[in-house]
Design a protein around this motif. Structure first.
Motif, mmCIF file in Angstrom:
data_model
loop_
_atom_site.group_PDB
_atom_site.id
_atom_site.type_symbol
_atom_site.label_atom_id
_atom_site.label_comp_id
_atom_site.label_asym_id
_atom_site.label_seq_id
_atom_site.Cartn_x
_atom_site.Cartn_y
_atom_site.Cartn_z
ATOM 1 N N VAL A 1 52.189 -81.829 62.708
ATOM 2 C CA VAL A 1 51.657 -81.049 61.582
ATOM 3 C C VAL A 1 52.800 -80.350 60.849
ATOM 4 O O VAL A 1 52.830 -80.321 59.615
ATOM 5 C CB VAL A 1 50.598 -80.029 62.072
ATOM 6 N N ILE A 2 53.734 -79.817 61.603
ATOM 7 C CA ILE A 2 54.903 -79.157 61.001
ATOM 8 C C ILE A 2 55.736 -80.164 60.217
ATOM 9 O O ILE A 2 56.142 -79.905 59.082
ATOM 10 C CB ILE A 2 55.772 -78.479 62.090
ATOM 11 N N ILE A 3 55.974 -81.312 60.792
ATOM 12 C CA ILE A 3 56.758 -82.355 60.112
ATOM 13 C C ILE A 3 56.056 -82.788 58.831
ATOM 14 O O ILE A 3 56.704 -82.970 57.789
ATOM 15 C CB ILE A 3 57.002 -83.563 61.046
ATOM 16 N N CYS A 4 54.758 -82.942 58.882
ATOM 17 C CA CYS A 4 53.990 -83.319 57.688
ATOM 18 C C CYS A 4 54.175 -82.281 56.584
ATOM 19 O O CYS A 4 54.378 -82.628 55.420
ATOM 20 C CB CYS A 4 52.515 -83.489 58.043
ATOM 21 N N ALA A 5 54.109 -81.007 56.947
ATOM 22 C CA ALA A 5 54.309 -79.936 55.954
ATOM 23 C C ALA A 5 55.714 -80.004 55.369
ATOM 24 O O ALA A 5 55.902 -79.863 54.155
ATOM 25 C CB ALA A 5 54.062 -78.575 56.596
ATOM 26 N N MET A 6 56.695 -80.251 56.222
ATOM 27 C CA MET A 6 58.079 -80.317 55.756
ATOM 28 C C MET A 6 58.307 -81.503 54.813
ATOM 29 O O MET A 6 58.989 -81.365 53.788
ATOM 30 C CB MET A 6 59.030 -80.413 56.950
ATOM 31 N N VAL A 7 57.723 -82.636 55.145
ATOM 32 C CA VAL A 7 57.880 -83.834 54.312
ATOM 33 C C VAL A 7 57.121 -83.677 52.993
ATOM 34 O O VAL A 7 57.618 -84.071 51.930
ATOM 35 C CB VAL A 7 57.412 -85.086 55.087
ATOM 36 N N HIS B 1 56.473 -80.917 51.389
ATOM 37 C CA HIS B 1 57.046 -79.853 50.551
ATOM 38 C C HIS B 1 58.559 -79.768 50.765
ATOM 39 O O HIS B 1 59.109 -78.691 51.011
ATOM 40 C CB HIS B 1 56.372 -78.523 50.879
ATOM 41 N N VAL B 2 59.213 -80.882 50.633
ATOM 42 C CA VAL B 2 60.639 -80.986 50.940
ATOM 43 C C VAL B 2 61.510 -80.051 50.093
ATOM 44 O O VAL B 2 62.581 -79.638 50.530
ATOM 45 C CB VAL B 2 61.109 -82.459 50.861
ATOM 46 N N THR B 3 61.073 -79.664 48.913
ATOM 47 C CA THR B 3 61.889 -78.811 48.048
ATOM 48 C C THR B 3 61.592 -77.318 48.214
ATOM 49 O O THR B 3 62.217 -76.499 47.546
ATOM 50 C CB THR B 3 61.678 -79.184 46.560
ATOM 51 N N GLN B 4 60.683 -76.983 49.090
ATOM 52 C CA GLN B 4 60.296 -75.577 49.279
ATOM 53 C C GLN B 4 61.135 -74.938 50.394
ATOM 54 O O GLN B 4 60.836 -75.082 51.578
ATOM 55 C CB GLN B 4 58.803 -75.466 49.591
ATOM 56 N N GLU B 5 62.168 -74.235 49.996
ATOM 57 C CA GLU B 5 63.138 -73.697 50.941
ATOM 58 C C GLU B 5 62.526 -72.736 51.963
ATOM 59 O O GLU B 5 62.834 -72.808 53.161
ATOM 60 C CB GLU B 5 64.263 -72.992 50.179
ATOM 61 N N LYS B 6 61.671 -71.825 51.513
ATOM 62 C CA LYS B 6 61.063 -70.867 52.443
ATOM 63 C C LYS B 6 60.204 -71.574 53.490
ATOM 64 O O LYS B 6 60.247 -71.228 54.673
ATOM 65 C CB LYS B 6 60.227 -69.828 51.695
ATOM 66 N N LEU B 7 59.437 -72.548 53.052
ATOM 67 C CA LEU B 7 58.607 -73.308 53.979
ATOM 68 C C LEU B 7 59.481 -74.068 54.976
ATOM 69 O O LEU B 7 59.212 -74.068 56.184
ATOM 70 C CB LEU B 7 57.690 -74.276 53.235
#
Length: 101
Positions: free
Chosen positions: A71-77, A79-85
């Motif tokens: 789930v974390i990896i999915c969020a990272m992929v 929203h790849v440009t969202q630095e805070k996330l």
């Protein structure tokens, strides 16, 4: 807002981390992340709440055994440009990688 509330309740409070780290709370966060994958704020606050949970040794086991990493990896992929996330997600992954000893 629910993820932010859980995050605030568990920040700097060992007792609340134990109280709010049951399976049902973690599943609520995971469910919110899956349901609102396109909303950066939900993903960021969810990661922050999970990081707080993972920081406590007792809840580290619970979080690592409940399929949080995909789930974390999915969020990272997503929203790849969202630095805070990205930062909050890395904190969760880091916390999960720590050894209890």
């Amino acid at each position: 807002e629910a993820c932010r509330a859980l995050c605030n309740l568990t920040h700097n409070s060992a007792m609340n981390k134990i109280k709010f780290s049951g399976d049902e709370y973690i599943q609520v966060i995971i469910s919110a992340m899956k349901k609102h994958i396109d909303i950066v704020a939900v993903q960021e606050e969810a990661c922050r709440a999970l990081s707080n949970f993972a920081a406590n040794n007792r809840s580290q086991f619970l979080t690592s055994s409940k399929g949080i990493v995909p789930v974390i990896i999915c969020a990272m992929v997503t929203h790849v440009t969202q630095e805070k996330l990205q930062n909050e997600a890395c904190k969760v992954l880091y916390s999960l990688s720590l050894d209890d000893e």
